[in-house]
Write an enzyme that holds these catalytic residues in place. Structure first.
Site, mmCIF file in Angstrom:
data_model
loop_
_atom_site.group_PDB
_atom_site.id
_atom_site.type_symbol
_atom_site.label_atom_id
_atom_site.label_comp_id
_atom_site.label_asym_id
_atom_site.label_seq_id
_atom_site.Cartn_x
_atom_site.Cartn_y
_atom_site.Cartn_z
ATOM 1 N N ASP A 498 39.525 -17.612 37.341
ATOM 2 C CA ASP A 498 38.602 -17.554 36.206
ATOM 3 C C ASP A 498 38.840 -16.300 35.368
ATOM 4 O OD1 ASP A 498 36.487 -18.349 34.597
ATOM 5 O OD2 ASP A 498 35.156 -18.782 36.284
ATOM 6 N N ASP A 568 32.400 -25.443 30.666
ATOM 7 C CA ASP A 568 31.262 -25.329 31.584
ATOM 8 C C ASP A 568 30.198 -26.361 31.258
ATOM 9 O OD1 ASP A 568 32.300 -23.338 33.095
ATOM 10 O OD2 ASP A 568 30.904 -21.774 32.460
HETATM 11 C C1 GLA Z 1 32.628 -19.503 34.935
HETATM 12 C C2 GLA Z 1 33.231 -20.831 35.288
HETATM 13 C C3 GLA Z 1 32.263 -21.627 36.130
HETATM 14 C C4 GLA Z 1 31.917 -20.849 37.366
HETATM 15 C C5 GLA Z 1 31.367 -19.477 36.992
HETATM 16 C C6 GLA Z 1 31.181 -18.610 38.214
HETATM 17 O O1 GLA Z 1 31.539 -19.664 34.080
HETATM 18 O O2 GLA Z 1 33.601 -21.533 34.144
HETATM 19 O O3 GLA Z 1 32.812 -22.875 36.472
HETATM 20 O O4 GLA Z 1 33.063 -20.711 38.157
HETATM 21 O O5 GLA Z 1 32.238 -18.795 36.104
HETATM 22 O O6 GLA Z 1 30.687 -17.381 37.918
#
Ligand code: GLA
Length: 763
Positions: A498, A568
């Site tokens: 990420d 997300d």
């Molecule tokens: C980001 C990712 C999510 C999740 C969060 C965790 O927003 O896109 O899918 O993994 O971080 O903190």
């Protein structure tokens, strides 16, 4: 005897070269063609150079691309479009006349790669400041080399020892070209490169072009935009230090008024770069249209030491006569065949479960094991533990940088959980965000100077975190070693990588000031090198690229990552729009799509579990719901639909996508069709968003089938109209079409067609 076509510098790759050759050579070539066909080899590409006209010609699939060395020694673009006959030959390039005293010919002559100098007013590909104050650079052709389906053309400044080598590669299967430029400093002093693009793509002159591009923001990525190409310049870019979601580095240009998604000329392209990037679409003063791109020139300044070279990102571009749908299908084919790890046969994506939306930061051994057991029971193949497992990570204020299991949550380390997941027959994945640090972390307390910053200036935080300066060799090595140790110590099969903020204050105070801006390049190169080295040391490891959603998706990172997280926003209706935009540029085979809880956290919309599954089944299926809240009925539905997905997975992930109805412009419906790689299976998904005034669902006319073959239809979920025949020809499904029985808000249906006869053969 000379090899066939054996003039120095000439390609000896066969196919389109046949017509230029002496009879004996041609015969030998035809024989070799026949044996190549027998061996089922992919069609070759051809690159040829004509010594007399000084024209380069590249042919592959449906595309011909040509440019020549004109009388001034410039590389003049001649043609980019549908494949021409093998016998067609291009006349020598001649620069175009200038326009009065104001536009010297360098501005009116379409060029492959042009430096800023000699009165250039259109977009340059290269701009350099030399230590003596000179900023003039004029490149001329020097030499070239053809190496299979790769062409290297070297240019040099008219007086300085500055060399630029342009690389061209043409993909035999799709005709997609890859171009880059390597700038070499053979002078005796460093100089600063202030703009470095990979390529300029010149389009045929026309004044009715339309530009398609992708915009977005967190949780609303992949919005498709279109606008006429006007005189002037449109810049698509990221100044964020990463790919970003604001624009994605992809473009397509067609003719205005062309509304059939599968017909019409389209020129399209995408940059392979995960740092700040730029694509400029310019219609100039004589109405020529060019697209150029590479490193973002804003705040750029790469100090190139003597003896060193700088290679730009790759810029890929293609041409099709099959409309925007054809353009995306070519890109999907190219990504699977040439970009992804393990191309041309990357493994299919397993069905995964991810704990993030269920648990947020509240992960622990018992809770994760309970979820893993439930996930395994519905047919999930990979279990991924998301954020919250490490350091003092109980919320997003602390812990990033401390990549050891939290001792309260995982008193025995990760091993018991990983062993359990493996025993349940699933692979194990783990979330990491290796380029980031929370100021509240051990790492930051020990190394406050490891981040991007300008001394004496604020260090702006995003999600309470700072960006580690990966351009520093010691930071690069620390990130690599930390991950390598984690992988050595734990049987981890998959990393979700990420990246939850973009850059600010991009200083690198540990190097001399005139070298600080090298961070824009060196950071990303080191990021790629970590990914490459991890993959090399752990060959079975798979990686997902995520950046708070779809903020790091491009053809650069996709060389090192097996899948990507598009957004997300997991609301299944919003996802229809997001997925529609995503697949303009990128294959559904890497597009992760989770089924999550309803009502959605994003917009409180309530959708049935079936609808949510059908939305996600159009990409690479995952489940992100809180399984602890599911009813026995939910488990039964999920188990059934995951099994169905496995039976259509190859068609969705590797097939040809047709957009039957797009979920844009206020459409009340949307529908997609995937024709499997061998044409045996076709899957259709149909969605009704709102059913105002009880209008019936429009008839769906399928595409891409064999008109003479027979196909048997079966409903996967939902109802087909009662009058639908069980079997009919491809012609029937495409020309007569099919009704699906959708009447209420947020309903969905899916059906398959299985081909009953061999292609092209009537029953
Ligand atoms: C980001 C990712 C999510 C999740 C969060 C965790 O927003 O896109 O899918 O993994 O971080 O903190």
């Amino acid at each position: 005897m000379q090899p066939c076509g054996g003039r120095p510098g000439k390609s000896i790759v066969p196919w389109a070269s046949v017509f230029t050759m002496a009879a004996g050579c041609a015969l030998a070539l035809l024989l070799s063609l026949a044996s190549a066909a027998q061996a089922q080899q992919p069609p070759a590409a051809a690159i040829r150079y004509d010594n007399t006209t000084r024209v380069f010609r590249l042919d592959a699939a449906g595309v011909t691309y040509a440019f020549g060395v004109n009388e001034a020694g410039e590389l003049q673009s001649l043609y980019w479009g549908a494949r021409l006959a093998a016998g067609d030959s291009f006349p020598a390039a001649h620069s175009r006349p200038g326009w009065a005293s104001f536009d010297p010919p360098v501005n009116t002559t379409p060029q492959e790669f042009v430096a800023w100098g000699g009165g250039l007013y259109v977009e340059p590909d290269l701009k350099i400041t030399f230590p003596d104050g000179n900023r003039d650079l004029v490149l001329r052709y020097v030499s070239h080399r053809i190496d299979g389906n790769r062409l290297l053309v070297t240019m040099k400044d008219i007086s300085l020892e500055v060399y630029v080598t342009l690389e061209y590669q043409i993909d035999p299967a799709t005709g997609i070209l890859r171009r880059s430029a390597t700038i070499e400093n053979r002078t005796d002093a460093p100089f600063t490169i202030e703009q470095a693009f990979a390529a300029t793509w010149n389009l045929p002159r026309a004044n009715d072009y339309r530009l398609h591009y992708l915009t977005g923001r967190w949780a609303a990525e992949w919005q498709v935009q279109q606008q006429p190409v006007h005189p002037g310049k449109t810049v698509l870019e990221s100044r964020r230090g990463t790919t970003g979601a604001q624009n994605n580095p992809w473009f397509a240009i067609d003719h205005q008024g062309e509304n059939d998604p599968d017909h019409g000329a389209v020129w399209f392209g995408a940059l392979g770069w995960s740092g700040s990037w730029e694509i400029a679409v310019e219609q100039d003063q004589v109405q020529d249209v060019r697209v150029s791109g590479g490193f973002n020139s804003f705040d750029f300044g790469y100090l190139l030491q003597k003896g060193q070279s700088l290679r730009t990102p790759d810029f890929y571009a293609g041409y099709t006569q099959n409309g925007m749908g054809g353009a995306s299908r070519l890109l999907h084919q190219f990504e699977i065949g040439s970009i992804l790890p393990h191309a041309p046969s990357p493994p299919l994506r397993p069905v995964l479960y991810n704990s993030w939306e269920a648990t947020q930061f509240s992960v622990d051994e018992a809770g994760q094991i309970a979820l893993a057991e439930k996930a395994a029971s519905i047919g999930v193949e990979r279990f991924v533990m998301d954020d919250g497992w490490f350091g003092e990570r109980n919320n997003d204020h602390a812990g990033l940088g401390d990549w050891y299991p939290n001792p309260q949550k995982f008193p025995h380390g990760l091993k018991p959980l990983i062993d359990k997941v493996h025993a349940l027959g699933m692979s194990f994945g783990l979330w990491v965000e290796p380029e980031m640090v929370n100021p509240d972390s051990r790492l930051y307390r020990e190394h406050p100077d490891w981040v991007l910053y300008f001394p004496g200036r604020p260090r702006s935080e995003g999600r309470n975190q700072l960006v580690l300066n990966l351009a520093r060799p010691d930071v690069r090595d620390w990130v690599f070693n930390t991950l390598n140790d984690l992988l050595n110590q734990n049987a981890i099969d998959f990393l979700k990588w990420d990246y939850n903020r973009n850059w600010s204050e991009p200083g690198w105070p540990q190097v001399p000031p005139d070298q600080e801006k090298n961070v824009y390049v060196d950071f990303i190169r080191n990021y790629y090198s970590i990914l490459a080295e991890l993959r090399q040391k752990h060959p079975k490891l798979e990686i997902e690229s995520c950046s708070g959603g779809g903020g790091r998706v491009d053809l650069g990172v996709m060389r090192y990552t097996d899948e990507v997280w598009p957004s997300d926003n997991t609301d299944a209706y919003d996802r229809l729009i997001i997925q529609n935009g995503f697949t303009y540029a990128y294959t559904p085979g890497v597009m992760m799509a989770w089924v999550t809880d309803s009502p959605s956290w994003a917009n409180h919309r309530t959708l049935s579990l079936e609808y949510r599954f059908l939305s996600s089944m159009q990409g690479s299926l995952g489940v992100g719901a809180n399984l602890n809240l599911w009813t026995p009925q939910d488990f039964a539905t999920a188990k059934k639909m995951i099994a169905q997905y496995k039976s259509i997975r190859e068609t969705v992930q590797r097939g040809r996508l047709y957009r039957l109805i797009q979920p844009i412009d206020g459409s009340e419906q949307s529908a997609t069709e995937y024709v499997g790689p061998d044409g045996r299976q076709t899957v259709v998904f149909a969605f009704l968003h709102s059913s105002s005034e009880m209008y019936p669902y429009p008839r769906l006319y399928l595409r891409g089938l064999d008109r003479t073959a027979t196909y048997r239809v079966s409903a996967l979920d939902g109802q087909l109209d009662a009058g639908t025949p069980q079997e009919a020809s491809g012609a029937w499904w495409m020309s007569h079409g099919v009704y699906v029985d959708l009447t209420g808000d947020f309903q969905a249906a899916a059906f398959t067609l299985e081909r009953q006869t061999e292609p092209g053969r009537a029953p």
